[in-house]
Design a protein around this motif. Structure first.
Motif, PDB file in Angstrom:
ATOM      1  N   THR A  66      53.838  46.038  34.963  1.00 29.52           N
ATOM      2  CA  THR A  66      54.103  45.258  35.876  1.00 29.52           C
ATOM      3  C   THR A  66      51.947  44.397  35.842  1.00 29.52           C
ATOM      4  O   THR A  66      51.082  45.107  36.004  1.00 29.52           O
ATOM      5  N   TYR A  67      52.328  42.826  36.748  1.00 27.92           N
ATOM      6  CA  TYR A  67      50.706  42.533  36.357  1.00 27.92           C
ATOM      7  C   TYR A  67      50.262  42.282  37.711  1.00 27.92           C
ATOM      8  O   TYR A  67      50.531  41.415  38.279  1.00 27.92           O
ATOM      9  N   ALA A  68      48.518  42.051  37.482  1.00 28.27           N
ATOM     10  CA  ALA A  68      47.961  42.102  38.855  1.00 28.27           C
ATOM     11  C   ALA A  68      47.793  40.116  38.916  1.00 28.27           C
ATOM     12  O   ALA A  68      47.806  39.346  37.895  1.00 28.27           O
ATOM     13  N   PRO A  69      47.270  39.518  39.974  1.00 34.18           N
ATOM     14  CA  PRO A  69      47.257  38.103  39.894  1.00 34.18           C
ATOM     15  C   PRO A  69      46.164  37.657  40.130  1.00 34.18           C
ATOM     16  O   PRO A  69      45.354  38.339  39.887  1.00 34.18           O
ATOM     17  N   VAL A  70      46.423  36.874  38.647  1.00 32.77           N
ATOM     18  CA  VAL A  70      45.203  36.348  38.340  1.00 32.77           C
ATOM     19  C   VAL A  70      45.117  34.609  38.627  1.00 32.77           C
ATOM     20  O   VAL A  70      45.548  33.798  38.373  1.00 32.77           O
TER      21      VAL A  70
ATOM     22  N   SER B 214      55.940  40.678  33.929  1.00 27.43           N
ATOM     23  CA  SER B 214      56.392  42.397  33.558  1.00 27.43           C
ATOM     24  C   SER B 214      56.960  42.507  31.911  1.00 27.43           C
ATOM     25  O   SER B 214      57.706  41.045  31.786  1.00 27.43           O
TER      26      SER B 214
ATOM     27  N   THR C 240      50.668  34.833  37.926  1.00 29.08           N
ATOM     28  CA  THR C 240      51.342  36.178  37.510  1.00 29.08           C
ATOM     29  C   THR C 240      52.020  36.685  36.332  1.00 29.08           C
ATOM     30  O   THR C 240      52.909  35.792  35.675  1.00 29.08           O
TER      31      THR C 240
ATOM     32  N   ASP D   4      48.530  45.784  36.868  1.00 29.98           N
ATOM     33  CA  ASP D   4      48.887  46.521  38.069  1.00 29.98           C
ATOM     34  C   ASP D   4      49.717  47.616  38.388  1.00 29.98           C
ATOM     35  O   ASP D   4      49.138  48.702  38.291  1.00 29.98           O
TER      36      ASP D   4
ATOM     37  N   THR E 132      46.939  30.224  41.075  1.00 26.71           N
ATOM     38  CA  THR E 132      47.471  31.703  40.526  1.00 26.71           C
ATOM     39  C   THR E 132      48.127  32.201  39.924  1.00 26.71           C
ATOM     40  O   THR E 132      50.317  31.617  40.042  1.00 26.71           O
TER      41      THR E 132
ATOM     42  N   SER F 116      44.180  43.352  33.970  1.00 25.77           N
ATOM     43  CA  SER F 116      45.224  42.704  34.561  1.00 25.77           C
ATOM     44  C   SER F 116      46.280  43.334  35.433  1.00 25.77           C
ATOM     45  O   SER F 116      47.441  43.167  35.449  1.00 25.77           O
TER      46      SER F 116
END
Length: 354
Positions: free
Chosen positions: A243-247, A260, A257, A210, A255, A208
């Motif tokens: 930083t991370y992608a939305p799941v 960070s 996220t 980003d 959703t 995940s």
């Protein structure tokens, strides 16, 4: 009549002078090659003969006598880097005409790298680029991977750039993507020590991520460097921001996220390259990142690691064409909730070296 004899003299003298400016090699089978010596790396010397536009590649240990009159950057097993010409000085001995200091004579097997150097940018540049693709009828799966590496060498420092990408698409499944790249700088110190600074980027679907950005500064040392292998170890500190992608959560249709992360990490790594295996080149790299200081979003005791293994077969069918197979693994013992501890990929491709 005098003009006639002068003309005849110049007619034969000019080619002789030109011939005298070429590099000369004598091999253990009695052959002699005259031409333009370009480089010696990983125990293989490259020369372009005067009678051919194609390069010849010769094992360094098969050369019994040589004379090179151009300007070269010569690297020894103890880390010394010398600018100048060189020639044989007896059995198994090489005289180095050092333009920056005292001349010296060394054993032939103490020379681990030679590069023809002039003031042009292109003479100091190297590059590898390869691509791979796979297609599967089931679920209409398509996978594309590409890898690019470039390097630039100066007398006392070097810089490199790399970028790797993997994209997988198939019906009724979310796309899988992985991208990593970076730039690095090395300043060469005496006795095979070096200072390094690197900036690396990574994003992948499995964890995940980003974007993970890691800046490193550290000190390295070549434990061993010969015409069959090199082994380097490094250590230092790294600053990492993530930083991370939305799941998407299918249970409640929302959703999520992950927050960070930022952290100060130590790092210790090693790189081993084996290349005295015919045209096969094996490279292994391992780096560990224990967390030193972090924000509240990182659990205590976090350790990350990156592992890479590459097998490269050079001069496949034609010169400078190669086949590469690579395995890369990223581990994080404290991933975010939506991420996995391990992400790994295996890729293959055809490429070209310059």
């Amino acid at each position: 009549m005098n003009k006639f004899y002068t003309f005849i003299f110049l007619l034969f003298a000019i080619p002789a002078i030109s011939w005298g400016q070429n590099d000369t090699l004598y091999l253990n089978n009695g052959d002699m090659i005259v031409g333009d010596l370009k480089a010696m790396d990983r125990g293989v010397l490259t020369i372009e003969p005067t009678y051919s536009d194609s390069d010849f590649k010769i094992t360094w240990e098969d050369i019994v006598e040589m004379k090179a009159v151009q300007r070269y950057l010569i690297t020894l097993t103890d880390g010394q880097r010398i600018n100048g010409a060189f020639r044989s000085a007896g059995e198994g001995k090489i005289f180095l005409d050092n333009e920056d200091g005292e001349d010296l004579t060394v054993d032939q097997n103490e020379i681990v790298n030679i590069k023809s150097i002039d003031n042009s940018f292109l003479s100091r540049l190297s590059a590898d680029i390869d691509f791979g693709i796979s297609l599967t009828k089931a679920n209409n799966q398509r996978q594309l991977n590409g890898n690019l590496r470039m390097g630039y060498l100066e007398d006392r420092w070097s810089a490199d750039l790399y970028y790797n990408t993997l994209i997988t698409k198939q019906d009724d499944v979310s796309d899988i993507q992985r991208n990593d790249g970076g730039i690095g700088f090395r300043y060469f110190l005496p006795r095979d020590w070096n200072l390094g600074a690197d900036l690396a980027f990574l994003s992948n679907t499995e964890q995940s991520l980003d974007l993970r950005t890691t800046g490193k500064i550290g000190l390295g040392k070549f434990i061993e460097r010969t015409n069959s292998l090199y082994w380097n170890v490094t250590g230092g500190v790294a600053f990492t921001g993530e930083t991370y992608a939305p799941v998407f959560d299918p249970e409640d249709g929302t959703t999520i996220t992950a927050p960070s992360r930022t952290s100060l990490e130590g790092f210790v790594g090693t790189e081993l390259n084996l290349y005295d295996i015919g045209d096969l080149n094996l490279l292994t790299t391992v780096v560990l990142y224990p967390t030193i200081i972090s924000d509240d979003s990182v659990e205590p005791g976090r350790i990350r690691s990156d592992f890479r293994f590459d097998a490269k077969y050079d001069d496949f069918i034609i010169d400078d064409l190669y086949i590469r197979a690579g395995f890369t693994l990223n581990y994080d013992n404290r991933p975010v909730e939506a991420g996995k501890e391990v992400d790994y990929i295996f890729t293959t491709g055809f490429g070209w070296s310059w």
